[in-house]
Design an enzyme around this catalytic site. Structure first.
Site, PDB file in Angstrom:
ATOM      1  N   ASP A 138       0.815  -1.130  -0.040  1.00 60.70           N
ATOM      2  CA  ASP A 138       0.100  -0.062  -0.178  1.00 60.70           C
ATOM      3  C   ASP A 138       0.929   1.287   0.024  1.00 60.70           C
ATOM      4  OD1 ASP A 138      -2.313  -1.602  -0.035  1.00 60.70           O
ATOM      5  OD2 ASP A 138      -2.298  -1.555   2.306  1.00 60.70           O
ATOM      6  N   LYS A 139       0.149   2.359  -0.459  1.00 61.26           N
ATOM      7  CA  LYS A 139       1.021   3.414  -0.542  1.00 61.26           C
ATOM      8  C   LYS A 139       1.938   4.140   0.612  1.00 61.26           C
ATOM      9  CE  LYS A 139       0.239   8.643  -1.132  1.00 61.26           C
ATOM     10  NZ  LYS A 139      -0.903   9.626  -1.692  1.00 61.26           N
TER      11      LYS A 139
END
Length: 327
Positions: A138-139
């Site tokens: 995830d970011k």
């Protein structure tokens, strides 16, 4: 810039009677079954120089030939960016992803992604789907990722992920005091009311298994180590929230920030300014896709998680509680 692949192989007689697509997959095992089938349908993978249907049976002794030009992925731009490369050879690259870096270009993030950086650092990945990225973070999650630099390496790494032989371990800081480790075996799917989220979905979800164990326990938080058997979107975040121990700094699954009672000003400040999920991909182990050598890498926690852990330890001491417990 395009890449040309030219290969040729003779069909062994012991494979006679099998379908063309099955034989081709056996002969050219560096490439995935779906890629082989698409090349047959495109007419670039032939039998004795002739276009042949995938289901047609061969007798043995025929020559299967491949001649294809793979165009670079023109829609994704190579960009010079800082890239923390932990390991690299001709076939794979291990990178340490920082928080805030999106892995794949998408609407709203067309550039400035990990893929853009990889295309600049290793231009040969332009000929590989997703620039060789075989799994994602995830970011706001930090840590180790493996990138394939050849089609053969990508095919093998994807197979390791599917066979669950690739080892991936994470560290996280959760809200709440755990009494022990365990396993969360709950299927995950799209949230029924929020398309931006995932959720435990007993009926329509896909199998998801997360193992977790305690590293250190504090007054109101727990430092944990996690190992994945599967790789569902947001898996750790969803599973930890499901068992009522959401990750620090995760507004999507942890809800609004609630300050623990009687915690030190320093800890309050760290918690208030921790704006991402406290999750780090710490360890990665796999079989090298070409040599077969078993390899592993481990990377330190990022500075923000280290500072938060220091504040949690200090808060224990200042409050007069017993020293934090180690496992």
């Amino acid at each position: 810039m395009a890449e040309r692949i030219v290969k040729e192989a003779q069909v062994p007689f012991d494979l006679g009677g099998s379908r063309f697509d099955q034989i081709a997959t056996e002969l050219f095992s560096d490439y995935s079954r779906s890629r082989i089938q698409s090349w047959i349908k495109e007419g670039v993978l032939k039998v004795d120089g002739k276009i042949t249907k995938p289901k047609e049976k061969l007798f043995g002794g025929e020559t299967v030939s491949l001649d294809i030009v793979i165009e670079a992925q023109e829609d994704h731009e190579a960009q010079e960016m800082d890239l923390d490369v932990v390991y690299e050879d001709d076939d794979i690259m291990i990178v340490n992803k920082p928080a805030g870096l999106v892995v794949h270009p998408a609407v709203g993030n067309r550039d400035g992604t990990l893929m853009n950086a990889i295309l600049h650092h290793a231009p040969e990945t332009a000929h590989i789907p997703r620039a060789g990225i075989v799994h994602r973070l995830d970011k706001e999650t930090t840590g180790l990722m493996v990138v394939a630099k050849t089609l053969a390496a990508q095919t093998d790494l994807v197979a390791q992920l599917q066979e669950r032989s690739m080892g991936r371990e994470y560290e996280a800081i959760s809200i709440g005091v755990m009494t022990g480790g365990g396993v969360v075996d709950e299927p995950i799917g799209r949230h029924p009311h929020n398309r931006q989220k995932q959720a435990v979905e007993p009926v329509n979800g896909k199998d998801a298994v997360t193992h977790y164990r305690l590293v250190e326990r504090f007054k109101n938080h727990t430092h944990i180590r996690l190992k994945l058997e599967t790789g569902r979107t947001h898996q750790i975040r969803v599973h930890m929230a499901f068992i009522q121990y959401p990750l620090v700094g995760d507004p999507q699954y942890g809800g609004r920030l609630k300050m623990p009672k009687a915690c030190s000003p320093e800890l309050q400040d760290e918690l208030r300014h921790f704006r991402r999920q406290a999750l780090h991909a710490k360890k990665l182990e796999l079989s090298h896709p070409i040599t077969g050598e078993w390899m592993q890498w481990e990377i330190d926690l990022p500075e923000d998680m280290q500072k938060l852990l220091e504040a949690l330890k200090k808060d224990m001491v200042e409050s007069g509680s017993n020293d934090s417990e180690y496992f």
